[in-house]
Design an enzyme around this catalytic site. Sequence first.
Site, PDB file in Angstrom:
ATOM      1  N   SER A  24      33.325  53.420  52.632  1.00 18.13           N
ATOM      2  CA  SER A  24      32.843  52.269  51.878  1.00 18.13           C
ATOM      3  C   SER A  24      32.467  51.184  52.868  1.00 18.13           C
ATOM      4  CB  SER A  24      33.930  51.763  50.924  1.00 18.13           C
ATOM      5  OG  SER A  24      33.485  50.621  50.212  1.00 18.13           O
ATOM      6  N   ASP A  93      33.001  46.966  43.559  1.00 20.49           N
ATOM      7  CA  ASP A  93      33.334  47.967  42.545  1.00 20.49           C
ATOM      8  C   ASP A  93      33.856  49.241  43.199  1.00 20.49           C
ATOM      9  OD1 ASP A  93      32.767  46.436  40.322  1.00 20.49           O
ATOM     10  OD2 ASP A  93      30.708  47.156  40.121  1.00 20.49           O
ATOM     11  N   GLU A  94      33.240  49.622  44.318  1.00 22.20           N
ATOM     12  CA  GLU A  94      33.750  50.777  45.083  1.00 22.20           C
ATOM     13  C   GLU A  94      35.202  50.538  45.487  1.00 22.20           C
ATOM     14  OE1 GLU A  94      29.952  52.662  47.565  1.00 22.20           O
ATOM     15  OE2 GLU A  94      31.590  51.672  48.618  1.00 22.20           O
ATOM     16  N   LEU A  95      35.458  49.358  46.005  1.00 25.66           N
ATOM     17  CA  LEU A  95      36.797  49.007  46.465  1.00 25.66           C
ATOM     18  C   LEU A  95      37.808  49.131  45.340  1.00 25.66           C
ATOM     19  CD1 LEU A  95      38.568  47.759  48.777  1.00 25.66           C
ATOM     20  CD2 LEU A  95      38.066  45.548  47.742  1.00 25.66           C
ATOM     21  N   VAL A  98      38.484  52.758  44.679  1.00 28.96           N
ATOM     22  CA  VAL A  98      39.290  53.338  45.760  1.00 28.96           C
ATOM     23  C   VAL A  98      40.759  52.953  45.587  1.00 28.96           C
ATOM     24  CG1 VAL A  98      39.785  53.213  48.231  1.00 28.96           C
ATOM     25  CG2 VAL A  98      37.437  53.551  47.455  1.00 28.96           C
TER      26      VAL A  98
END
Length: 218
Positions: A24, A93-95, A98
């Site tokens: 990421s 949003d990825e974070l 994750v």
Amino acid sequence: MALSSTQRASEQSTPCWKHYMFLSFGGEDTRKGFISHLYHELDYWQAIKTFKDNRDLEIGTSISPELLHAIEESQLAIIVLSPNYASSTWCLDELTKVVECMEARDTILPIFYGVDPSQVRNQTGSFAEAFTKHKEKLITKKNVEQWKADLTKVANLCGWDSRNFKCERELIEDIVKCVWRKVHPSLTLSNYPHKLVGMNSGLVKSSIALVAFTKFQI
């Protein structure tokens, strides 16, 4: 030969990961330099299958289902927290995804690339500027608070501060050795000092057993 009940249970409880690693990162800061070199070393030289989104991130757009699935199907995640990381709602949003998938497994590896960990933890500096812009775009308070909480969680994890390394090559070697040990824990090991940083530790220099690996090549 029939498997024993213990062997069957062991196989069923062991996840089958599609990717060893999910990367990421904010494309503007790192894609063509640091990320390109790190991905090449992980995926090509060390055969550590790594997912890297090859499209330019579109600020303000929703994260794609493909990326959500890639996170779910990855054993580990490296979060490259660069100065412009928080400017992308896609990255944030990825974070969140994750953290949702990997926090309990303790498989998130943060890299503080050109930023002080305290800036990430407390959302100051460029991170404060990014959140000011998000609020101006009328992004919901719930999303903003979730992103801030996840940044704080990740900044409190043990990770790498790029400022503690003489060059990127040294940093990448250290990261790859750590990742190799996590995905291949049963192979022959040798001692290697990691330069990890954490909230309470400053610069952590611990001798961790790691497998010998092909040196980073330019």
